[in-house]
Design a protein around this motif. Structure first.
Motif, PDB file in Angstrom:
ATOM      1  N   LYS A 274      20.911  24.511  10.253  1.00 13.31           N
ATOM      2  CA  LYS A 274      20.540  23.378   9.402  1.00 13.31           C
ATOM      3  C   LYS A 274      21.810  22.650   8.979  1.00 13.31           C
ATOM      4  O   LYS A 274      22.767  23.273   8.528  1.00 13.31           O
ATOM      5  CB  LYS A 274      19.802  23.912   8.177  1.00 13.31           C
ATOM      6  CG  LYS A 274      19.342  22.897   7.187  1.00 13.31           C
ATOM      7  CD  LYS A 274      18.578  23.620   6.071  1.00 13.31           C
ATOM      8  CE  LYS A 274      18.078  22.721   4.990  1.00 13.31           C
ATOM      9  NZ  LYS A 274      17.381  23.496   3.929  1.00 13.31           N
TER      10      LYS A 274
ATOM     11  N   ARG B  87      16.999  20.384  10.433  1.00 15.16           N
ATOM     12  CA  ARG B  87      16.913  21.830  10.675  1.00 15.16           C
ATOM     13  C   ARG B  87      16.218  22.063  12.005  1.00 15.16           C
ATOM     14  O   ARG B  87      15.213  21.430  12.311  1.00 15.16           O
ATOM     15  CB  ARG B  87      16.122  22.495   9.560  1.00 15.16           C
ATOM     16  CG  ARG B  87      15.969  23.993   9.719  1.00 15.16           C
ATOM     17  CD  ARG B  87      15.275  24.568   8.487  1.00 15.16           C
ATOM     18  NE  ARG B  87      15.091  25.993   8.622  1.00 15.16           N
ATOM     19  CZ  ARG B  87      13.905  26.595   8.672  1.00 15.16           C
ATOM     20  NH1 ARG B  87      12.788  25.885   8.586  1.00 15.16           N
ATOM     21  NH2 ARG B  87      13.822  27.893   8.788  1.00 15.16           N
TER      22      ARG B  87
ATOM     23  N   SER C  43      12.485  17.670   8.550  1.00 11.40           N
ATOM     24  CA  SER C  43      13.819  17.079   8.684  1.00 11.40           C
ATOM     25  C   SER C  43      13.759  15.568   8.471  1.00 11.40           C
ATOM     26  O   SER C  43      12.752  14.926   8.754  1.00 11.40           O
ATOM     27  CB  SER C  43      14.386  17.367  10.077  1.00 11.40           C
ATOM     28  OG  SER C  43      14.570  18.749  10.274  1.00 11.40           O
TER      29      SER C  43
END
Length: 104
Positions: free
Chosen positions: A22, A31, A66
């Motif tokens: 990440k 991530r 994300s």
């Protein structure tokens, strides 16, 4: 440097097993849901919208929470960090960017 925001290219090389790497900027992150083995190279190219593991497309392994837009860096100081669910000490991370300037 630069006058406007710019996108990053992030390369992560594993020296051992890395689980779900990440990259974070402020509260935003990208991530990956994958396990990297020793020698694997993950490239997250936010300029072109490409993510590869050892040269092979792996965009399907992106954590759906994300935020790619939030990873753009603005002029001034930006703090970028990294972690993993396991093996973050095996991550070697290099970040590339090209400053952008407003034209006249």
């Amino acid at each position: 440097n630069g006058d406007v925001g710019t996108e990053l290219i992030i390369e992560i090389t594993a020296s051992g097993e890395v689980v779900n790497p990440k990259i974070m900027k402020d509260e935003e992150y990208v991530r990956m849901i994958l396990t990297m083995a020793e020698g694997d190279r993950l490239r997250i190219d936010l300029q072109k919208g490409r993510i590869t593991l050892n040269g092979e497309n792996c965009i399907g392994t992106v954590d759906r929470t994300s935020n790619f837009q939030g990873m753009q860096i603005e002029p001034g100081v930006s703090t970028i960090s990294f972690e993993a669910d396991g093996g973050d000490s095996h991550m070697s991370t290099v970040i590339y960017y090209t400053p952008k300037y407003l034209g006249v």
